[in-house]
Design a protein around this motif. Structure first.
Motif, PDB file in Angstrom:
ATOM      1  N   MET A  35       0.819  -1.213   0.000  1.00 37.95           N
ATOM      2  CA  MET A  35       0.000   0.000   0.000  1.00 37.95           C
ATOM      3  C   MET A  35       0.854   1.265   0.000  1.00 37.95           C
ATOM      4  SD  MET A  35      -2.937  -1.124   2.783  1.00 37.95           S
ATOM      5  CE  MET A  35      -3.166   0.574   3.278  1.00 37.95           C
ATOM      6  N   VAL A  36       2.159   1.112   0.186  1.00 41.02           N
ATOM      7  CA  VAL A  36       3.045   2.254   0.402  1.00 41.02           C
ATOM      8  C   VAL A  36       3.998   2.435  -0.774  1.00 41.02           C
ATOM      9  CG1 VAL A  36       4.778   3.258   1.940  1.00 41.02           C
ATOM     10  CG2 VAL A  36       2.944   1.840   2.883  1.00 41.02           C
ATOM     11  N   ALA A  37       4.159   3.685  -1.192  1.00 43.82           N
ATOM     12  CA  ALA A  37       5.168   4.034  -2.192  1.00 43.82           C
ATOM     13  C   ALA A  37       6.225   4.916  -1.533  1.00 43.82           C
ATOM     14  CB  ALA A  37       4.535   4.762  -3.371  1.00 43.82           C
ATOM     15  N   ARG A  38       7.472   4.730  -1.956  1.00 43.92           N
ATOM     16  CA  ARG A  38       8.574   5.563  -1.490  1.00 43.92           C
ATOM     17  C   ARG A  38       8.963   6.542  -2.591  1.00 43.92           C
ATOM     18  NH1 ARG A  38      12.702   0.949  -0.957  1.00 43.92           N
ATOM     19  NH2 ARG A  38      11.685   0.600  -2.961  1.00 43.92           N
ATOM     20  N   ALA A  39       9.865   7.446  -2.268  1.00 37.36           N
ATOM     21  CA  ALA A  39      10.326   8.406  -3.271  1.00 37.36           C
ATOM     22  C   ALA A  39      10.899   7.682  -4.482  1.00 37.36           C
ATOM     23  CB  ALA A  39      11.361   9.340  -2.658  1.00 37.36           C
ATOM     24  N   GLU A  40      11.606   6.579  -4.246  1.00 39.82           N
ATOM     25  CA  GLU A  40      12.195   5.826  -5.351  1.00 39.82           C
ATOM     26  C   GLU A  40      11.123   5.248  -6.262  1.00 39.82           C
ATOM     27  OE1 GLU A  40      12.865   5.456  -2.168  1.00 39.82           O
ATOM     28  OE2 GLU A  40      14.971   6.073  -1.966  1.00 39.82           O
ATOM     29  N   ASP A  41      10.011   4.837  -5.671  1.00 40.89           N
ATOM     30  CA  ASP A  41       8.903   4.311  -6.476  1.00 40.89           C
ATOM     31  C   ASP A  41       8.283   5.417  -7.322  1.00 40.89           C
ATOM     32  OD1 ASP A  41       9.073   1.695  -5.292  1.00 40.89           O
ATOM     33  OD2 ASP A  41       8.075   2.508  -3.529  1.00 40.89           O
ATOM     34  N   VAL A  42       8.215   6.615  -6.760  1.00 43.66           N
ATOM     35  CA  VAL A  42       7.673   7.746  -7.513  1.00 43.66           C
ATOM     36  C   VAL A  42       8.603   8.088  -8.672  1.00 43.66           C
ATOM     37  CG1 VAL A  42       7.083  10.195  -7.384  1.00 43.66           C
ATOM     38  CG2 VAL A  42       6.423   8.653  -5.522  1.00 43.66           C
ATOM     39  N   GLU A  43       9.889   8.138  -8.390  1.00 40.62           N
ATOM     40  CA  GLU A  43      10.864   8.481  -9.428  1.00 40.62           C
ATOM     41  C   GLU A  43      10.881   7.448 -10.546  1.00 40.62           C
ATOM     42  OE1 GLU A  43      14.450  10.895  -7.309  1.00 40.62           O
ATOM     43  OE2 GLU A  43      14.231   8.817  -6.683  1.00 40.62           O
ATOM     44  N   ASN A  44      10.706   6.181 -10.204  1.00 42.29           N
ATOM     45  CA  ASN A  44      10.824   5.093 -11.178  1.00 42.29           C
ATOM     46  C   ASN A  44       9.478   4.517 -11.595  1.00 42.29           C
ATOM     47  OD1 ASN A  44      13.710   5.189 -11.013  1.00 42.29           O
ATOM     48  ND2 ASN A  44      13.597   4.057  -9.081  1.00 42.29           N
TER      49      ASN A  44
END
Length: 287
Positions: free
Chosen positions: A161-170
């Motif tokens: 359920m969670v996204a990190r900054a790296e997930d947003v960038e990629n």
């Protein structure tokens, strides 16, 4: 296929189930501009049996000196589970969270709802219309604070359920990135809380407040789907610090997309994004 259960409960339902021994109520009223407002409102009157859930101390973890994780980081799952147990919430509890949408900040109950779902708890709901709806339905406030009987809450954390900054960038080209803040903050015209103004490049703006209609009640699934305009695309949703994004996550569930890989929260949100000066910032209207 059976339709998923609604994440909402009505004030009438709450009153009808007030004697259910499994029922637990969280009062989530708060104001970002004055952290004492919610606690004072609770002391002046609340739903009988409700426990106060403070955004800063109960529904968030400690902030980091460098700002990473954002202004309201996710609490440690074990710490949150222990607090839930201490206030009488166990794995068999039916939890209803409420706030006060009449204040213009009706997103704190959704934060509590999201957190419990993140810990794997299914029987958690937001009170549709919040505190005003309880009063309008004939609910009788109390100033008595309950003495909870401690329980055990065993978390089953859903990290999908969670996204990190790296997930947003990629993120993939098919992933829609939703900024839930007011348009002026999205454009970068103003920024009352964080040290940089603007938005994450490529994000679209879907102000969280559009999830609510008249009297602070939630719009239906079709209206949410039309407002978010995400279709079947996977979404990552953010705001300033991972709090006011949660109404859009709930709205997407109302539209038929449950929390999970297709409906994720960037928990650190804008305040985490700008903690790294190497990350790009955009301003102005949607590209």
């Amino acid at each position: 296929m059976t339709a998923p259960e609604s994440p909402l409960k009505s004030a009438a339902w709450l009153l009808d189930h007030s004697d259910d021994p499994r029922l637990r109520v969280l009062d989530c009223r708060y104001a970002l501009t004055d952290p004492l407002v919610g606690r004072i409102a609770y002391l002046e009157g609340h739903v009988p049996g409700a426990v106060y859930a403070d955004l800063e101390t109960d529904l968030s973890g400690p902030g980091q000196p460098d700002g990473s994780g954002g202004r309201h980081p996710l609490p440690d799952p074990g710490v949150l589970a222990a607090w839930l147990g201490n206030v009488g919430i166990g794995n068999d509890s039916v939890v209803v969270a409420y706030d006060d949408p009449s204040t213009g900040q009706g997103f704190y109950a959704a934060r509590a709802w999201w957190l419990l779902r993140w810990l794997g708890h299914r029987q958690v709901y937001v009170l549709d219309g919040g505190w005003p709806a309880f009063l309008a339905a004939g609910g009788a406030p109390t100033t008595d604070e309950p003495t909870p009987h401690p329980s055990t809450f065993a978390p089953d954390v859903r990290w999908e359920m969670v996204a990190r900054a790296e997930d947003v960038e990629n993120r993939g080209a098919d992933t829609l990135l939703i900024d839930s803040r007011a348009p002026a903050r999205y454009r970068g015209d103003v920024e009352p809380l964080d040290r940089k103004a603007g938005h994450i490049p490529g994000a679209v703006n879907r102000d969280w407040s559009g999830a609510l209609g008249e009297e602070g009640r939630w719009r239906g699934g079709e209206a949410q789907a039309g407002r978010l305009n995400a279709g079947d695309a996977p979404t990552i949703t953010y705001c300033g610090s991972g709090v006011s994004a949660t109404p859009n996550l709930l709205a997407r569930e109302l539209a038929g997309v449950p929390l999970g890989p297709q409906n994720r929260l960037y928990a650190g949100s804008w305040s985490d994004w700008i903690s790294d000066d190497g990350r790009e910032v955009a301003t102005g209207e949607e590209a």
